[in-house]
Design a protein around this motif. Structure first.
Motif, PDB file in Angstrom:
ATOM      1  N   SER A  61       0.822  -1.213   0.000  1.00 26.42           N
ATOM      2  CA  SER A  61       0.000   0.000   0.000  1.00 26.42           C
ATOM      3  C   SER A  61       0.852   1.258   0.000  1.00 26.42           C
ATOM      4  O   SER A  61       0.389   2.330  -0.388  1.00 26.42           O
ATOM      5  CB  SER A  61      -0.932   0.007   1.211  1.00 26.42           C
ATOM      6  OG  SER A  61      -0.223   0.298   2.408  1.00 26.42           O
ATOM      7  N   LEU A  62       2.100   1.129   0.460  1.00 27.70           N
ATOM      8  CA  LEU A  62       3.012   2.267   0.530  1.00 27.70           C
ATOM      9  C   LEU A  62       3.656   2.453  -0.838  1.00 27.70           C
ATOM     10  O   LEU A  62       4.754   1.976  -1.106  1.00 27.70           O
ATOM     11  CB  LEU A  62       4.049   2.041   1.623  1.00 27.70           C
ATOM     12  CG  LEU A  62       3.488   2.034   3.048  1.00 27.70           C
ATOM     13  CD1 LEU A  62       4.422   1.320   4.014  1.00 27.70           C
ATOM     14  CD2 LEU A  62       3.227   3.460   3.524  1.00 27.70           C
ATOM     15  N   THR A  63       2.959   3.149  -1.698  1.00 30.22           N
ATOM     16  CA  THR A  63       3.387   3.338  -3.076  1.00 30.22           C
ATOM     17  C   THR A  63       4.618   4.234  -3.150  1.00 30.22           C
ATOM     18  O   THR A  63       5.033   4.841  -2.160  1.00 30.22           O
ATOM     19  CB  THR A  63       2.261   3.966  -3.889  1.00 30.22           C
ATOM     20  OG1 THR A  63       1.977   5.270  -3.340  1.00 30.22           O
ATOM     21  CG2 THR A  63       0.999   3.114  -3.839  1.00 30.22           C
ATOM     22  N   ALA A  64       5.181   4.331  -4.347  1.00 30.23           N
ATOM     23  CA  ALA A  64       6.350   5.182  -4.540  1.00 30.23           C
ATOM     24  C   ALA A  64       6.045   6.628  -4.159  1.00 30.23           C
ATOM     25  O   ALA A  64       6.889   7.323  -3.569  1.00 30.23           O
ATOM     26  CB  ALA A  64       6.822   5.095  -5.990  1.00 30.23           C
ATOM     27  N   ASP A 131      -7.813   2.916   0.752  1.00 25.38           N
ATOM     28  CA  ASP A 131      -7.742   2.262  -0.555  1.00 25.38           C
ATOM     29  C   ASP A 131      -7.208   0.835  -0.442  1.00 25.38           C
ATOM     30  O   ASP A 131      -7.586  -0.038  -1.234  1.00 25.38           O
ATOM     31  CB  ASP A 131      -6.853   3.063  -1.509  1.00 25.38           C
ATOM     32  CG  ASP A 131      -7.459   4.413  -1.885  1.00 25.38           C
ATOM     33  OD1 ASP A 131      -8.681   4.576  -1.695  1.00 25.38           O
ATOM     34  OD2 ASP A 131      -6.713   5.294  -2.344  1.00 25.38           O
ATOM     35  N   ALA A 132      -6.322   0.603   0.538  1.00 31.51           N
ATOM     36  CA  ALA A 132      -5.740  -0.725   0.728  1.00 31.51           C
ATOM     37  C   ALA A 132      -6.602  -1.618   1.617  1.00 31.51           C
ATOM     38  O   ALA A 132      -6.259  -2.776   1.850  1.00 31.51           O
ATOM     39  CB  ALA A 132      -4.343  -0.598   1.338  1.00 31.51           C
ATOM     40  N   GLY A 133      -7.711  -1.091   2.120  1.00 32.78           N
ATOM     41  CA  GLY A 133      -8.580  -1.870   2.993  1.00 32.78           C
ATOM     42  C   GLY A 133      -8.025  -2.056   4.393  1.00 32.78           C
ATOM     43  O   GLY A 133      -8.425  -2.980   5.111  1.00 32.78           O
ATOM     44  N   LEU A 134      -7.121  -1.179   4.807  1.00 34.19           N
ATOM     45  CA  LEU A 134      -6.521  -1.267   6.142  1.00 34.19           C
ATOM     46  C   LEU A 134      -7.401  -0.537   7.156  1.00 34.19           C
ATOM     47  O   LEU A 134      -8.234   0.286   6.800  1.00 34.19           O
ATOM     48  CB  LEU A 134      -5.118  -0.671   6.116  1.00 34.19           C
ATOM     49  CG  LEU A 134      -4.137  -1.363   5.167  1.00 34.19           C
ATOM     50  CD1 LEU A 134      -2.804  -0.636   5.122  1.00 34.19           C
ATOM     51  CD2 LEU A 134      -3.928  -2.815   5.575  1.00 34.19           C
ATOM     52  N   LEU A 209      -0.131  -1.147  10.184  1.00 36.79           N
ATOM     53  CA  LEU A 209      -0.385   0.142   9.543  1.00 36.79           C
ATOM     54  C   LEU A 209      -1.881   0.428   9.545  1.00 36.79           C
ATOM     55  O   LEU A 209      -2.694  -0.437   9.214  1.00 36.79           O
ATOM     56  CB  LEU A 209       0.146   0.103   8.111  1.00 36.79           C
ATOM     57  CG  LEU A 209      -0.114   1.340   7.240  1.00 36.79           C
ATOM     58  CD1 LEU A 209       0.636   2.549   7.781  1.00 36.79           C
ATOM     59  CD2 LEU A 209       0.307   1.051   5.794  1.00 36.79           C
ATOM     60  N   ALA A 210      -2.250   1.645   9.910  1.00 39.42           N
ATOM     61  CA  ALA A 210      -3.662   1.994  10.033  1.00 39.42           C
ATOM     62  C   ALA A 210      -3.797   3.505  10.104  1.00 39.42           C
ATOM     63  O   ALA A 210      -2.801   4.247  10.107  1.00 39.42           O
ATOM     64  CB  ALA A 210      -4.270   1.360  11.289  1.00 39.42           C
TER      65      ALA A 210
END
Length: 396
Positions: A61-64, A131-134, A209-210
């Motif tokens: 989920s941690l994109t560039a 977006d990542a469902g976290l 992560l949240a």
């Protein structure tokens, strides 16, 4: 297996990596012929598999674009391969060395880097988490989780009345829980942070992560004893640019105290009386601090935000470094730590005609001395100890 997981990878050398796996993973460090340093891990238990999957979802989920906002590096997913009904994950190596909480706050420039690193996490835009469902927790939901935890601890019959009263006063104080949720690492501690000299180079362990209470990432920092601890807090507040609420340090202290309650519940849930008794001793030690005249209530007070000196008075008697991360339902997930590689001294050549290990230059792979035993494990925490809102299926 690594070459199966990463197309085109050719491995030159490999060595066992076990120091921080705590028996839950098989882990191997790799050197590729193109110079890349990698690590491959395979979980040994269902709990470890769930934790690794959660960490992988978070890392993906941690994109560039998100990573570019951070002043440090994060592990990156490289590949995966099936093994015995689960999967082995390959990630790259993040350079840096581990330091204790006191060491991270012992020198001004490093302490400032630590504070700014945490502030950068909390300043990330929250949209990518959804977006990542976290998990995304409101201030009210964060408060409800604490209330539930205190209630469970009280139900054991082993929680001192003074602490129950102290924690209930904190949860009853609505002013304490008026804050804006931020992106949080969720299980941040000194063991999560890698440094090089006087700067933070990496942060590991992103399984929790949240979006939630930023105070969850700070309790370890506020109870450190480094001479520059106050500078770390000042740098954090400056990095938040006025966005930090005035009661954040008090909630951070509450979370720190609640680690003892989590340790108690871990003992109760696993029917381990030795852990229960250990937790009771620690809780009694905290009671002594609560009754000390230098202690203050956790409930919100009028006046300026607490300084580190105020914080130290509040938790001066709390045993630190004793309650393992398992107590909070999170496995120790710094699977990308190479700080113990020098313990190996040499790693095996990977080739068809290899007959002897090839010594490698390990000077930039960590700071642990060669030799010695790996750190012992306290045992596997219960898989169900994580709050329901944090259980995630592997959608990666």
């Amino acid at each position: 297996m690594a070459t199966a997981a990463v197309p085109g990878l050719t491995v030159q050398a490999a060595g066992a990596h076990t120091r921080h796996a705590q028996g839950d993973y098989d882990a191997v460090r790799l050197v590729a012929t193109d110079g890349r340093k990698l690590i491959i891990r395979a979980p040994r238990s269902q709990a470890a598999e769930s934790e690794q999957s959660a960490d992988l979802v978070a890392l993906r989920s941690l994109t560039a674009g998100i990573r570019s906002r951070l002043p440090f590096d994060l592990p990156a997913f490289v590949g995966q391969a099936p093994i015995d009904g689960t999967r082995a994950i390959v990630t790259d190596f993040v350079p840096g060395r581990h330091r204790t909480a006191d060491e991270l706050t012992s020198e001004m420039r490093l302490a400032e880097s630590v504070g700014l690193a945490i502030a950068a996490i909390h300043a990330l835009p929250t949209g990518f988490v959804a977006d990542a469902g976290l998990p995304r927790r409101t201030a009210a939901e964060s408060r409800d989780e604490v209330i539930a935890l205190v209630g469970r601890a009280a139900d054991t019959g082993r929680l001192p009345a003074a602490l129950l009263r102290r924690w209930e006063e904190a949860t009853d104080d609505a002013a304490l829980w008026r804050f804006e949720p931020t992106v949080i690492n969720g299980s941040l501690g000194a063991e999560s942070i890698l440094v090089d000299g006087d700067r933070v180079t990496g942060v590991l362990g992103w399984a929790r992560l949240a979006v939630g209470d930023p105070a969850r990432d700070l309790h370890w920092l506020l109870t450190s004893r480094g001479a520059a601890a106050e500078r770390a807090l000042e740098a954090y507040l400056a990095g938040r640019e006025g966005a930090a609420d005035e009661h954040l340090p008090r909630r951070a202290l509450l979370y720190g105290e609640l680690e003892l309650a989590r340790w108690l519940l871990h003992g109760v849930d696993t029917h381990d009386e030795s852990v229960v008794e250990d937790a009771v001793v620690l809780l009694d030690g905290l009671v002594a601090t609560v009754h000390d005249r230098s202690s203050e209530p956790l409930a919100a007070q009028t006046g300026p935000i607490l300084t580190v000196g105020d914080v130290e008075r509040l938790l001066d008697g709390t045993p630190r470094g004793h309650v393992p991360r398992e107590a909070g339902g999170a496995l120790l997930t710094d699977s990308y730590d190479f700080s113990d590689l020098e313990r190996v001294g040499e790693i095996e050549q990977v080739s068809a005609d290899a007959t002897a290990p090839i010594p490698l230059d390990l000077s930039d792979w960590g700071d642990a001395a060669p030799g010695g035993d790996d750190e012992p494990s306290r045992g596997e925490p219960p898989a169900g100890d994580r709050p329901a809102g944090e259980r995630r299926s592997d959608t990666a």
